[in-house]
Design a protein around this motif. Structure first.
Motif, PDB file in Angstrom:
ATOM      1  N   ILE A 231      55.457 -35.693 -42.646  1.00  0.00           N
ATOM      2  CA  ILE A 231      56.084 -35.240 -43.887  1.00  0.00           C
ATOM      3  C   ILE A 231      55.024 -34.910 -44.924  1.00  0.00           C
ATOM      4  CG2 ILE A 231      57.493 -36.018 -45.841  1.00  0.00           C
ATOM      5  CD1 ILE A 231      59.207 -37.565 -43.798  1.00  0.00           C
ATOM      6  N   ALA A 232      53.993 -35.773 -45.031  1.00  0.00           N
ATOM      7  CA  ALA A 232      52.909 -35.516 -45.984  1.00  0.00           C
ATOM      8  C   ALA A 232      52.172 -34.229 -45.632  1.00  0.00           C
ATOM      9  CB  ALA A 232      51.939 -36.702 -45.992  1.00  0.00           C
ATOM     10  N   THR A 233      52.032 -33.943 -44.351  1.00  0.00           N
ATOM     11  CA  THR A 233      51.378 -32.710 -43.914  1.00  0.00           C
ATOM     12  C   THR A 233      52.198 -31.490 -44.307  1.00  0.00           C
ATOM     13  OG1 THR A 233      50.395 -33.900 -42.039  1.00  0.00           O
ATOM     14  CG2 THR A 233      50.445 -31.494 -41.913  1.00  0.00           C
ATOM     15  N   VAL A 234      53.518 -31.591 -44.156  1.00  0.00           N
ATOM     16  CA  VAL A 234      54.399 -30.482 -44.547  1.00  0.00           C
ATOM     17  C   VAL A 234      54.293 -30.212 -46.045  1.00  0.00           C
ATOM     18  CG1 VAL A 234      56.830 -29.834 -44.828  1.00  0.00           C
ATOM     19  CG2 VAL A 234      56.018 -30.743 -42.642  1.00  0.00           C
ATOM     20  N   ARG A 235      54.185 -31.259 -46.834  1.00  0.00           N
ATOM     21  CA  ARG A 235      54.061 -31.076 -48.284  1.00  0.00           C
ATOM     22  C   ARG A 235      52.840 -30.246 -48.658  1.00  0.00           C
ATOM     23  NH1 ARG A 235      54.934 -37.294 -50.407  1.00  0.00           N
ATOM     24  NH2 ARG A 235      57.176 -37.495 -49.959  1.00  0.00           N
ATOM     25  N   VAL A 237      51.568 -27.728 -47.013  1.00  0.00           N
ATOM     26  CA  VAL A 237      51.619 -26.335 -46.571  1.00  0.00           C
ATOM     27  C   VAL A 237      51.622 -25.420 -47.793  1.00  0.00           C
ATOM     28  CG1 VAL A 237      53.026 -24.594 -45.396  1.00  0.00           C
ATOM     29  CG2 VAL A 237      52.750 -26.869 -44.383  1.00  0.00           C
ATOM     30  N   PHE A 238      50.816 -24.385 -47.737  1.00  0.00           N
ATOM     31  CA  PHE A 238      50.618 -23.485 -48.881  1.00  0.00           C
ATOM     32  C   PHE A 238      51.746 -22.453 -48.984  1.00  0.00           C
ATOM     33  CE2 PHE A 238      48.891 -19.478 -50.581  1.00  0.00           C
ATOM     34  CZ  PHE A 238      48.465 -19.909 -51.827  1.00  0.00           C
ATOM     35  N   VAL A 239      52.211 -22.252 -50.211  1.00  0.00           N
ATOM     36  CA  VAL A 239      53.204 -21.206 -50.496  1.00  0.00           C
ATOM     37  C   VAL A 239      52.638 -20.317 -51.587  1.00  0.00           C
ATOM     38  CG1 VAL A 239      55.603 -20.670 -51.049  1.00  0.00           C
ATOM     39  CG2 VAL A 239      55.037 -22.873 -50.004  1.00  0.00           C
ATOM     40  N   SER A 240      52.415 -19.064 -51.275  1.00  0.00           N
ATOM     41  CA  SER A 240      51.828 -18.140 -52.246  1.00  0.00           C
ATOM     42  C   SER A 240      52.849 -17.757 -53.310  1.00  0.00           C
ATOM     43  CB  SER A 240      51.319 -16.876 -51.547  1.00  0.00           C
ATOM     44  OG  SER A 240      52.419 -16.131 -51.033  1.00  0.00           O
ATOM     45  N   SER A 241      52.372 -17.261 -54.434  1.00  0.00           N
ATOM     46  CA  SER A 241      53.262 -16.825 -55.518  1.00  0.00           C
ATOM     47  C   SER A 241      54.207 -15.713 -55.075  1.00  0.00           C
ATOM     48  CB  SER A 241      52.432 -16.377 -56.727  1.00  0.00           C
ATOM     49  OG  SER A 241      51.716 -17.470 -57.266  1.00  0.00           O
ATOM     50  N   PRO A 242      53.732 -14.701 -54.299  1.00  0.00           N
ATOM     51  CA  PRO A 242      54.673 -13.661 -53.841  1.00  0.00           C
ATOM     52  C   PRO A 242      55.805 -14.216 -52.976  1.00  0.00           C
ATOM     53  CG  PRO A 242      52.418 -12.890 -53.632  1.00  0.00           C
ATOM     54  CD  PRO A 242      52.336 -14.342 -53.979  1.00  0.00           C
ATOM     55  N   VAL A 243      55.496 -15.209 -52.127  1.00  0.00           N
ATOM     56  CA  VAL A 243      56.542 -15.791 -51.273  1.00  0.00           C
ATOM     57  C   VAL A 243      57.503 -16.619 -52.120  1.00  0.00           C
ATOM     58  CG1 VAL A 243      57.006 -17.378 -49.373  1.00  0.00           C
ATOM     59  CG2 VAL A 243      55.115 -15.748 -49.194  1.00  0.00           C
ATOM     60  N   GLU A 244      56.979 -17.359 -53.091  1.00  0.00           N
ATOM     61  CA  GLU A 244      57.852 -18.097 -54.008  1.00  0.00           C
ATOM     62  C   GLU A 244      58.785 -17.151 -54.745  1.00  0.00           C
ATOM     63  OE1 GLU A 244      55.201 -22.030 -55.221  1.00  0.00           O
ATOM     64  OE2 GLU A 244      55.068 -20.217 -56.437  1.00  0.00           O
ATOM     65  N   ALA A 275      62.061 -26.257 -46.718  1.00  0.00           N
ATOM     66  CA  ALA A 275      62.370 -26.041 -45.303  1.00  0.00           C
ATOM     67  C   ALA A 275      61.423 -25.005 -44.701  1.00  0.00           C
ATOM     68  CB  ALA A 275      63.821 -25.583 -45.151  1.00  0.00           C
ATOM     69  N   ALA A 276      61.070 -23.989 -45.479  1.00  0.00           N
ATOM     70  CA  ALA A 276      60.136 -22.963 -44.993  1.00  0.00           C
ATOM     71  C   ALA A 276      58.758 -23.569 -44.723  1.00  0.00           C
ATOM     72  CB  ALA A 276      60.029 -21.836 -46.011  1.00  0.00           C
ATOM     73  N   LYS A 277      58.345 -24.524 -45.539  1.00  0.00           N
ATOM     74  CA  LYS A 277      57.060 -25.196 -45.310  1.00  0.00           C
ATOM     75  C   LYS A 277      57.090 -25.985 -44.003  1.00  0.00           C
ATOM     76  CE  LYS A 277      55.134 -27.086 -49.023  1.00  0.00           C
ATOM     77  NZ  LYS A 277      54.978 -27.813 -50.311  1.00  0.00           N
ATOM     78  N   ALA A 278      58.206 -26.656 -43.746  1.00  0.00           N
ATOM     79  CA  ALA A 278      58.329 -27.404 -42.490  1.00  0.00           C
ATOM     80  C   ALA A 278      58.337 -26.456 -41.293  1.00  0.00           C
ATOM     81  CB  ALA A 278      59.597 -28.250 -42.506  1.00  0.00           C
ATOM     82  N   ARG A 279      59.023 -25.343 -41.427  1.00  0.00           N
ATOM     83  CA  ARG A 279      59.068 -24.372 -40.328  1.00  0.00           C
ATOM     84  C   ARG A 279      57.679 -23.811 -40.051  1.00  0.00           C
ATOM     85  NH1 ARG A 279      59.833 -18.868 -39.092  1.00  0.00           N
ATOM     86  NH2 ARG A 279      61.291 -18.524 -37.352  1.00  0.00           N
ATOM     87  N   ALA A 280      56.925 -23.531 -41.112  1.00  0.00           N
ATOM     88  CA  ALA A 280      55.565 -23.023 -40.940  1.00  0.00           C
ATOM     89  C   ALA A 280      54.694 -24.043 -40.206  1.00  0.00           C
ATOM     90  CB  ALA A 280      54.961 -22.684 -42.305  1.00  0.00           C
ATOM     91  N   ALA A 281      54.812 -25.311 -40.611  1.00  0.00           N
ATOM     92  CA  ALA A 281      54.014 -26.360 -39.962  1.00  0.00           C
ATOM     93  C   ALA A 281      54.376 -26.483 -38.485  1.00  0.00           C
ATOM     94  CB  ALA A 281      54.221 -27.687 -40.685  1.00  0.00           C
TER      95      ALA A 281
END
Length: 344
Positions: A231-235, A237-244, A275-281
């Motif tokens: 869970i800490a690893t998923v947190r 995960v990078f989310v860029s401004s365009p994706v946000e 959820a997208a961060k978890a899917r990416a991981a």
């Protein structure tokens, strides 16, 4: 008020010293979980991956489908793969809120009230047929699902961490069901359905389950601390401004869509990105792609929406279909961000 050491577990989960897993470690651990679940749930890879995605994203999962297709089996199998506390609540019309949260009982020896924790005090809570209980009883989960705590008689008790509710429900068209209130649905990160197995999977089930259930052989494959590390690893995960911005644009579009009477909440935006961060991981990436948002949009958003058409706004199958179609159309017509989406 601490109960059964849960505050200590929550403190460990929020500790900044929790180890972040490498992509290899994360993949190895998640593969063990998925393979363990699939020894019981055969031919439902999408549902299994979605259940794990929600667990790693610190969300709650709603599994809706007709009886007998494996909703509760999926919930129980996922819970058994992790060496943590698990409680199951069978929702019935006579279930009371205190049967979920717990109750204060007067101790005649000490002449004080003592709090007896209910089944919600666990890492994973399986709510079986949640919509067979009254809305009053369903609401007993609202505080715990959003704030990770329970308040009884003015005393607040922290819940375990991680804490996930995996609830099953039958379609509202069936006898003896109560539609989940909007506030309850909005607390579920995602909604999925199991669907019927194909002929090959159903035939195999006749042979593998004739004398025993494969669930009996499932053993924990990860510890609570390993799950906390995932869970800490998923947190991280990078989310860029365009994706946000892409996620925000999709959610905001549901609020102005002419086919929808009620759009998705800001909580839905948070859930979509988590959820997208978890899917990416799970896909072996350290950053979120627009494809992650697209793939999760229907599961994360549709159950929160109310169609404008009165015939499709009752919460039944027609409502789900109309809301899902609206989300697909919005995603298809929203401009995908161009340029770099990974960390610099």
């Amino acid at each position: 008020m601490a109960t059964n050491g849960f505050l200590e577990v929550r403190s460990m989960a929020n500790d900044s010293a929790v180890r972040i897993l490498s992509s290899v470690e994360f993949h190895r651990t998640s593969t063990r979980i998925l393979e363990s679940i699939e020894t019981v749930i055969d031919g439902k890879r999408d549902a299994v991956e979605m259940a794990l995605t929600v667990l790693l994203a610190e969300g709650h999962l709603l599994i809706e489908d007709v009886p007998g297709v494996g909703k509760t089996m999926l919930a129980r199998t996922l819970a058994k793969t992790v060496d943590c506390t698990v409680n199951r609540i069978q929702f019935t019309p006579d279930l009371l809120p205190s049967d979920i949260t717990g109750v204060s009982i007067y101790n005649q020896v000490s002449r004080e009230f003592e709090f007896k924790p209910g089944p919600v005090f666990a890492n994973i809570v399986i709510g079986d047929e949640i919509n067979r209980a009254s809305p009053k009883t369903q609401s007993a989960l609202l505080e715990s699902m959003e704030e990770g705590q329970v308040t009884v008689d003015g005393e607040t008790s922290a819940l375990a961490a991680p804490f996930t509710v995996i609830a099953t429900q039958n379609p509202v068209e069936m006898e003896g069901t109560y539609p989940l209130p909007e506030a309850q649905r909005d607390r579920f990160m995602a909604r999925i359905s199991m669907g019927y197995p194909d002929a090959a999977a159903e035939l195999a089930m006749l042979h593998t389950r004739e004398n025993s259930s494969p669930l009996d052989d499932v053993q924990p494959v990860v510890s609570t601390m390993e799950l906390i590390a995932m869970i800490a690893t998923v947190r991280e995960v990078f989310v860029s401004s365009p994706v946000e911005q892409y996620a925000v644009t999709i959610v905001q579009a549901t609020r102005s869509d002419p086919d929808l009477r009620v759009g998705a909440s800001p909580r839905a935006t948070l859930h979509l990105v988590r959820a997208a961060k978890a899917r990416a991981a799970l896909d072996g990436r350290e950053f979120v792609l627009p494809d992650d948002i697209d793939a999760l949009a229907v599961s994360v958003l549709a159950h929160r929406l109310i169609p404008a058409n009165r015939l499709s706004s009752s919460g039944g199958a027609a409502s789900v279909a109309a809301a899902s179609e609206a989300v697909r159309r919005i995603v298809a017509t929203t401009a995908v961000p161009l340029g770099a989406v990974g960390p610099a």
